[in-house]
Design an enzyme around this catalytic site. Structure first.
Site, PDB file in Angstrom:
ATOM      1  N   LYS A 189      -8.044 -19.648 -26.090  1.00  0.00           N
ATOM      2  CA  LYS A 189      -8.902 -18.943 -24.906  1.00  0.00           C
ATOM      3  C   LYS A 189     -10.348 -19.023 -25.530  1.00  0.00           C
ATOM      4  CE  LYS A 189      -5.434 -18.015 -22.438  1.00  0.00           C
ATOM      5  NZ  LYS A 189      -5.041 -19.084 -21.639  1.00  0.00           N
ATOM      6  N   TYR A 192      -3.404 -17.933 -30.380  1.00  0.00           N
ATOM      7  CA  TYR A 192      -3.654 -18.021 -28.938  1.00  0.00           C
ATOM      8  C   TYR A 192      -4.879 -17.401 -28.497  1.00  0.00           C
ATOM      9  CZ  TYR A 192      -3.128 -15.754 -24.304  1.00  0.00           C
ATOM     10  OH  TYR A 192      -3.260 -15.397 -23.023  1.00  0.00           O
ATOM     11  N   ASP A 198      -2.294  -4.632 -32.912  1.00  0.00           N
ATOM     12  CA  ASP A 198      -2.748  -4.013 -31.766  1.00  0.00           C
ATOM     13  C   ASP A 198      -4.167  -3.116 -31.905  1.00  0.00           C
ATOM     14  OD1 ASP A 198      -0.492  -4.792 -29.961  1.00  0.00           O
ATOM     15  OD2 ASP A 198       0.603  -2.691 -30.058  1.00  0.00           O
ATOM     16  N   TYR A 240      -8.253 -11.931 -17.586  1.00  0.00           N
ATOM     17  CA  TYR A 240      -7.579 -10.910 -17.267  1.00  0.00           C
ATOM     18  C   TYR A 240      -7.288  -9.819 -18.106  1.00  0.00           C
ATOM     19  CZ  TYR A 240      -5.596 -15.293 -15.007  1.00  0.00           C
ATOM     20  OH  TYR A 240      -5.686 -16.624 -14.352  1.00  0.00           O
ATOM     21  N   PHE A 241      -6.985  -8.643 -17.593  1.00  0.00           N
ATOM     22  CA  PHE A 241      -6.420  -7.542 -18.520  1.00  0.00           C
ATOM     23  C   PHE A 241      -5.163  -7.570 -18.459  1.00  0.00           C
ATOM     24  CE2 PHE A 241     -10.148  -5.697 -20.467  1.00  0.00           C
ATOM     25  CZ  PHE A 241     -11.069  -6.652 -20.043  1.00  0.00           C
ATOM     26  N   ASN A 242      -4.272  -6.603 -18.044  1.00  0.00           N
ATOM     27  CA  ASN A 242      -2.922  -6.592 -18.431  1.00  0.00           C
ATOM     28  C   ASN A 242      -2.182  -6.874 -17.351  1.00  0.00           C
ATOM     29  OD1 ASN A 242      -4.006  -5.388 -20.951  1.00  0.00           O
ATOM     30  ND2 ASN A 242      -1.903  -5.444 -21.644  1.00  0.00           N
ATOM     31  N   ASP A 257       3.812 -28.283 -13.241  1.00  0.00           N
ATOM     32  CA  ASP A 257       4.292 -27.338 -14.122  1.00  0.00           C
ATOM     33  C   ASP A 257       5.510 -28.322 -14.853  1.00  0.00           C
ATOM     34  OD1 ASP A 257       4.368 -23.949 -14.177  1.00  0.00           O
ATOM     35  OD2 ASP A 257       5.601 -25.082 -15.702  1.00  0.00           O
ATOM     36  N   SER A 310      -8.596 -14.573 -21.091  1.00  0.00           N
ATOM     37  CA  SER A 310      -7.963 -13.128 -21.417  1.00  0.00           C
ATOM     38  C   SER A 310      -8.948 -12.202 -21.874  1.00  0.00           C
ATOM     39  CB  SER A 310      -6.849 -13.620 -22.122  1.00  0.00           C
ATOM     40  OG  SER A 310      -6.200 -12.373 -22.784  1.00  0.00           O
TER      41      SER A 310
HETATM   42  P1  NAD Z   1       3.766 -18.041 -17.554  1.00  0.00           P
HETATM   43  O1  NAD Z   1       4.280 -18.767 -19.085  1.00  0.00           O
HETATM   44  O2  NAD Z   1       4.855 -17.505 -16.539  1.00  0.00           O
HETATM   45  O3  NAD Z   1       3.049 -19.379 -16.887  1.00  0.00           O
HETATM   46  C1  NAD Z   1       2.517 -20.397 -17.544  1.00  0.00           C
HETATM   47  C2  NAD Z   1       3.344 -21.643 -17.006  1.00  0.00           C
HETATM   48  O4  NAD Z   1       2.620 -22.944 -17.552  1.00  0.00           O
HETATM   49  C3  NAD Z   1       4.620 -21.794 -17.213  1.00  0.00           C
HETATM   50  O5  NAD Z   1       5.139 -21.928 -15.737  1.00  0.00           O
HETATM   51  C4  NAD Z   1       5.024 -22.994 -18.081  1.00  0.00           C
HETATM   52  O6  NAD Z   1       6.288 -23.591 -17.713  1.00  0.00           O
HETATM   53  C5  NAD Z   1       3.596 -23.676 -17.780  1.00  0.00           C
HETATM   54  N1  NAD Z   1       3.202 -24.750 -18.895  1.00  0.00           N
HETATM   55  C6  NAD Z   1       3.089 -24.288 -20.381  1.00  0.00           C
HETATM   56  N2  NAD Z   1       2.790 -25.559 -20.761  1.00  0.00           N
HETATM   57  C7  NAD Z   1       2.624 -26.381 -19.931  1.00  0.00           C
HETATM   58  C8  NAD Z   1       2.335 -27.854 -20.060  1.00  0.00           C
HETATM   59  N3  NAD Z   1       1.859 -28.589 -21.344  1.00  0.00           N
HETATM   60  N4  NAD Z   1       2.206 -28.677 -19.025  1.00  0.00           N
HETATM   61  C9  NAD Z   1       2.708 -28.102 -17.790  1.00  0.00           C
HETATM   62  N5  NAD Z   1       3.039 -26.859 -17.650  1.00  0.00           N
HETATM   63  C10 NAD Z   1       2.834 -25.899 -18.542  1.00  0.00           C
HETATM   64  O7  NAD Z   1       2.514 -17.209 -18.017  1.00  0.00           O
HETATM   65  P2  NAD Z   1       1.528 -16.279 -17.107  1.00  0.00           P
HETATM   66  O8  NAD Z   1       1.579 -14.913 -17.556  1.00  0.00           O
HETATM   67  O9  NAD Z   1       1.803 -16.515 -15.748  1.00  0.00           O
HETATM   68  O10 NAD Z   1       0.173 -16.777 -17.720  1.00  0.00           O
HETATM   69  C11 NAD Z   1      -0.546 -17.558 -17.002  1.00  0.00           C
HETATM   70  C12 NAD Z   1      -1.992 -18.025 -17.668  1.00  0.00           C
HETATM   71  O11 NAD Z   1      -2.670 -16.754 -17.720  1.00  0.00           O
HETATM   72  C13 NAD Z   1      -1.647 -18.536 -19.288  1.00  0.00           C
HETATM   73  O12 NAD Z   1      -2.834 -19.291 -19.483  1.00  0.00           O
HETATM   74  C14 NAD Z   1      -1.795 -17.211 -19.965  1.00  0.00           C
HETATM   75  O13 NAD Z   1      -2.544 -17.406 -21.356  1.00  0.00           O
HETATM   76  C15 NAD Z   1      -3.084 -16.217 -19.230  1.00  0.00           C
HETATM   77  N6  NAD Z   1      -2.883 -14.954 -19.277  1.00  0.00           N
HETATM   78  C16 NAD Z   1      -1.857 -14.343 -19.288  1.00  0.00           C
HETATM   79  C17 NAD Z   1      -1.711 -12.722 -19.288  1.00  0.00           C
HETATM   80  C18 NAD Z   1      -0.646 -12.075 -19.051  1.00  0.00           C
HETATM   81  O14 NAD Z   1      -0.196 -10.982 -19.825  1.00  0.00           O
HETATM   82  N7  NAD Z   1       0.593 -12.507 -18.396  1.00  0.00           N
HETATM   83  C19 NAD Z   1      -2.833 -12.283 -19.655  1.00  0.00           C
HETATM   84  C20 NAD Z   1      -4.000 -13.077 -20.167  1.00  0.00           C
HETATM   85  C21 NAD Z   1      -3.995 -14.310 -19.892  1.00  0.00           C
HETATM   86  C1  UD1 Z   2      -0.607  -8.358 -25.692  1.00  0.00           C
HETATM   87  C2  UD1 Z   2      -1.033  -9.458 -26.233  1.00  0.00           C
HETATM   88  C3  UD1 Z   2      -2.546  -9.944 -26.004  1.00  0.00           C
HETATM   89  C4  UD1 Z   2      -2.049 -10.554 -24.658  1.00  0.00           C
HETATM   90  C5  UD1 Z   2      -1.472  -9.524 -23.765  1.00  0.00           C
HETATM   91  C6  UD1 Z   2      -1.016 -10.160 -22.348  1.00  0.00           C
HETATM   92  C7  UD1 Z   2      -0.589  -8.798 -28.780  1.00  0.00           C
HETATM   93  C8  UD1 Z   2      -0.832  -8.123 -30.209  1.00  0.00           C
HETATM   94  N1  UD1 Z   2      -1.384  -8.625 -27.890  1.00  0.00           N
HETATM   95  O1  UD1 Z   2      -1.557  -7.378 -25.500  1.00  0.00           O
HETATM   96  O2  UD1 Z   2      -2.890 -10.986 -26.602  1.00  0.00           O
HETATM   97  O3  UD1 Z   2      -3.194 -11.175 -23.990  1.00  0.00           O
HETATM   98  O4  UD1 Z   2      -0.183  -9.081 -24.327  1.00  0.00           O
HETATM   99  O5  UD1 Z   2       0.007 -11.013 -22.480  1.00  0.00           O
HETATM  100  O6  UD1 Z   2       0.625  -9.119 -28.704  1.00  0.00           O
HETATM  101  N2  UD1 Z   2       3.867  -1.543 -26.353  1.00  0.00           N
HETATM  102  C9  UD1 Z   2       4.868  -0.382 -27.137  1.00  0.00           C
HETATM  103  N3  UD1 Z   2       6.073  -0.909 -26.957  1.00  0.00           N
HETATM  104  C10 UD1 Z   2       6.491  -2.199 -26.607  1.00  0.00           C
HETATM  105  C11 UD1 Z   2       5.472  -3.072 -26.205  1.00  0.00           C
HETATM  106  C12 UD1 Z   2       4.251  -2.704 -26.071  1.00  0.00           C
HETATM  107  O7  UD1 Z   2       4.557   0.865 -27.284  1.00  0.00           O
HETATM  108  O8  UD1 Z   2       7.636  -2.403 -26.786  1.00  0.00           O
HETATM  109  C13 UD1 Z   2       2.459  -0.930 -26.320  1.00  0.00           C
HETATM  110  C14 UD1 Z   2       1.351  -1.575 -26.965  1.00  0.00           C
HETATM  111  O9  UD1 Z   2       1.303  -1.341 -28.478  1.00  0.00           O
HETATM  112  C15 UD1 Z   2       0.153  -1.724 -26.071  1.00  0.00           C
HETATM  113  C16 UD1 Z   2       0.661  -1.468 -24.837  1.00  0.00           C
HETATM  114  O10 UD1 Z   2       2.165  -1.034 -24.905  1.00  0.00           O
HETATM  115  O11 UD1 Z   2      -0.415  -0.517 -26.598  1.00  0.00           O
HETATM  116  C17 UD1 Z   2       0.608  -2.799 -24.219  1.00  0.00           C
HETATM  117  O12 UD1 Z   2       1.639  -3.638 -24.702  1.00  0.00           O
HETATM  118  P1  UD1 Z   2       1.486  -5.308 -24.235  1.00  0.00           P
HETATM  119  O13 UD1 Z   2       1.998  -4.937 -22.975  1.00  0.00           O
HETATM  120  O14 UD1 Z   2       2.174  -6.027 -25.199  1.00  0.00           O
HETATM  121  O15 UD1 Z   2       0.077  -5.879 -24.033  1.00  0.00           O
HETATM  122  P2  UD1 Z   2      -1.231  -5.984 -25.171  1.00  0.00           P
HETATM  123  O16 UD1 Z   2      -0.891  -5.386 -26.490  1.00  0.00           O
HETATM  124  O17 UD1 Z   2      -2.494  -5.563 -24.506  1.00  0.00           O
END
Ligand code: NAD
Ligand code: UD1
Length: 336
Positions: free
Chosen positions: A153, A149, A295, A177-179, A32, A125
């Site tokens: 993906k 973004y 959204d 992944y979902f949320n 990382d 995602s």
């Molecule tokens: P995060 O930011 O906590 O973790 C990502 C890590 O990647 C970080 O520690 C960051 O320092 C590292 N990183 C970024 N660019 C880098 C680089 N060039 N070289 C080395 N390290 C690097 O995010 P997360 O929530 O753990 O997400 C992990 C993965 O899952 C991501 O690819 C994200 O797009 C994907 N994802 C996340 C969610 C979510 O809601 N968290 C949803 C769908 C997909």
């Molecule tokens: C968002 C991203 C999505 C990403 C996902 C996980 C956007 C448009 N989409 O999705 O691409 O994969 O995060 O990282 O940014 N909400 C509120 N108030 C807030 C925050 C959120 O009402 O302050 C609502 C949103 O409208 C949504 C729900 O909560 O209905 C979830 O929001 P969020 O956690 O941001 O996730 P996603 O919108 O699903």
């Protein structure tokens, strides 16, 4: 099968997955660059598991640095989390996002080819389902995106499909992944966003602590049971175990698969607020505001394929997700 390189392994999902991998008997090497995480995550993983982890502070775009990791370690498979994930920022800085997420992934894949490492599990995602598919989302639906973004993906999934055609022994699984929310139940690992959170649960957590005044609910006029947005929230430890199952699958198969990791159940913003109030014993003030641009009303998975192919299902409900998030928040008021 033993040594797994986890890119982005100090991040939110990566750090929890390291715990699940070690619990399943794998050796873990973490890479990382710490651009969105803290090295303290390594100490926390070691505390939880009692095992030492080899950590490289390396940028995945630095080919020499990545090669060095493969030279030092016989890597059997890679779980690839590293990348940037802020939707709004990706709209403002598209080139940076393509360069980091796509460029970094291409470098990693090139090094894997050079060292004949044939297995990759990739963090995709639910965002790849775009805004036109009906729920529940199924893996064979057309993919699209509405922001850079999301396109990274969609594009990386396509790159992996193409690579599996060209290299017959390669195995790639894109986990959609979902949320992901929640935290490790020890309270030692969790989500650690910089600044004011964009996502719902980290924001709600800061309202519960009093750091933020009230939750702005982005619209209550959606075509959903209570009018607020519906999402498929999944406990990060369920998600982590899903990666262990995907790895076991990938070892015995070649080719490309995209697989949803979700619960199959949707919860509204108000459902989350009520669950967090139960978990924290605190009132979460809310204010309904305009919809957030980009959204959609409803997103949830059809989790059948994960069950059939990986033998994996979620085990935790929304109350447990909120309880673990709250425990982490209380134990780590300034994050990791
Ligand atoms: P995060 O930011 O906590 O973790 C990502 C890590 O990647 C970080 O520690 C960051 O320092 C590292 N990183 C970024 N660019 C880098 C680089 N060039 N070289 C080395 N390290 C690097 O995010 P997360 O929530 O753990 O997400 C992990 C993965 O899952 C991501 O690819 C994200 O797009 C994907 N994802 C996340 C969610 C979510 O809601 N968290 C949803 C769908 C997909
Ligand atoms: C968002 C991203 C999505 C990403 C996902 C996980 C956007 C448009 N989409 O999705 O691409 O994969 O995060 O990282 O940014 N909400 C509120 N108030 C807030 C925050 C959120 O009402 O302050 C609502 C949103 O409208 C949504 C729900 O909560 O209905 C979830 O929001 P969020 O956690 O941001 O996730 P996603 O919108 O699903």
């Amino acid at each position: 099968m033993g040594k797994i390189l986890v890119t982005g392994g100090t991040g939110f999902i990566g750090s929890h997955t390291c715990v699940a991998l070690i619990n399943a008997g794998y050796q873990v090497v973490v890479m990382d660059n710490l651009c969105n995480s803290k090295v303290e995550a390594i100490a926390r993983i070691e505390m939880i598991t009692g095992r030492h982890i080899r950590f490289y502070r390396t940028d995945m775009r630095d080919k020499h640095g990545v090669c060095q990791i493969f030279e030092d370690n016989k890597i059997d498979a890679v779980i690839h989390f590293a990348g940037w994930k802020a939707v709004g920022e990706s709209v403002e800085k598209p080139l940076d996002y393509y360069e980091n997420n796509l460029g970094g992934t291409l470098t990693l894949l090139e090094v894997m080819r050079q060292f004949q490492c044939p297995i990759l599990i990739f963090s995709s995602s639910a965002t790849v389902y775009g805004s036109h598919n009906p729920v529940p989302y199924q893996e064979d639906m057309p993919t699209s995106a509405t922001n850079p973004y999301g396109y990274t993906k969609v594009m990386i999934e396509q790159i992996l499909r193409d690579l599996c055609v060209a290299q017959h022994r390669f195995s790639a699984v894109a986990l959609r992944y979902f949320n992901p929310i929640g935290a490790h139940e020890s309270g030692l690992l969790g989500e650690n966003p910089n600044g004011i959170p964009n996502n719902l649960v980290p924001y709600v957590a800061q309202v519960a602590t009093g750091k933020l005044d009230c939750l702005r609910v982005f619209g209550n006029d959606y075509d959903t049971p209570d009018g607020t947005g519906v999402r498929d929230y999944i406990h990060v430890m369920d998600l982590a175990v899903g990666h262990v199952a995907a790895l076991a699958y990938a070892v015995n198969h070649t080719g490309f698969e995209a697989i949803n990791l979700g619960t199959g159940k949707g919860s509204s913003v108000l459902d989350v607020v009520r669950a967090y109030e139960r978990a924290s014993g605190r009132k979460i003030p809310i204010k309904v505001v305009e919809r957030r641009a980009g959204d959609i009303a409803t997103s949830y998975a059809d989790p059948t394929k994960a069950k059939d192919l990986l033998g994996w299902e979620t085990t935790y409900d929304l109350d447990k997700m909120c309880a673990d998030s709250w425990k982490f928040t209380l134990q780590n008021p300034r994050g990791l």
